[in-house]
Design a protein around this motif. Sequence first.
Motif, short mmCIF file in Angstrom:
data_model
loop_
_atom_site.label_atom_id
_atom_site.label_comp_id
_atom_site.label_asym_id
_atom_site.label_seq_id
_atom_site.Cartn_x
_atom_site.Cartn_y
_atom_site.Cartn_z
N ILE A 68 0.71 -1.47 -0.10
CA ILE A 68 0.16 0.22 -0.01
C ILE A 68 0.93 1.36 0.35
O ILE A 68 1.89 1.28 0.61
N SER A 107 -0.63 4.47 -0.41
CA SER A 107 -0.67 6.18 0.33
C SER A 107 -2.15 5.69 1.36
O SER A 107 -3.17 4.35 1.24
N LYS A 135 -5.04 6.89 1.11
CA LYS A 135 -5.58 6.72 0.22
C LYS A 135 -6.54 5.67 -0.82
O LYS A 135 -7.14 5.99 -1.05
N GLU A 136 -5.44 5.42 -0.61
CA GLU A 136 -5.08 3.92 -1.52
C GLU A 136 -6.09 2.95 -0.62
O GLU A 136 -6.70 2.05 -1.06
N ASP A 170 -9.29 3.89 -0.33
CA ASP A 170 -10.05 3.54 -2.24
C ASP A 170 -10.75 2.44 -1.81
O ASP A 170 -11.42 1.84 -2.15
N LYS A 171 -9.37 1.28 -1.67
CA LYS A 171 -10.06 -0.40 -1.13
C LYS A 171 -11.01 -0.50 -0.97
O LYS A 171 -11.97 -1.67 -0.58
#
Length: 164
Positions: free
Chosen positions: A43, A45, A47-48, A51-52
């Motif tokens: 991972i 960030s 944000k990632e 989002d996941k």
Amino acid sequence: MENKKIIKIILISLLVTGLLYFIAHIYSPGVDVYGQDYRIDNISSFKEIQDKIDSIKTEYPQYRAYASDGKKQTMELVWQETQSKDYVVFFCLKKEKATVLCYIRKDAEEPLENVRITLLRLSKSRNISWKDINSKALSKEENEKVKDLFEQEILNKLGKWRKE
């Protein structure tokens, strides 16, 4: 004789210092002594990971968590940012008929190699009455069942992970 007194004083001082450090760590703001930590690899960030998780909740709406406001109104429990800039996220585990609260810790600068997520609390009520994971509030069997379910249903969908 004098050396024995000095050694005793040093040992007692070290013991008291260690005890004070332990107590200060337990009662520090933002520190939870219970819970189960996991690392999610690959991972880059926050944000990632958000989002996941949002993608999982879109694809599998049964993981969306809801609470009651006490007036027959229900609302979805969504992302919350804490004062320390960590994130709180909620999941519904239907098989356990429970909502779990997790922290996503910001303990590193981006880009990240992995993210730490802590399974922290469990509630079996829509009015949200939290019990700490890995505490005496839950039996050993119930703790293991909730952790196994969280690992299988949530963490496996997030990618490669490991217990801390």
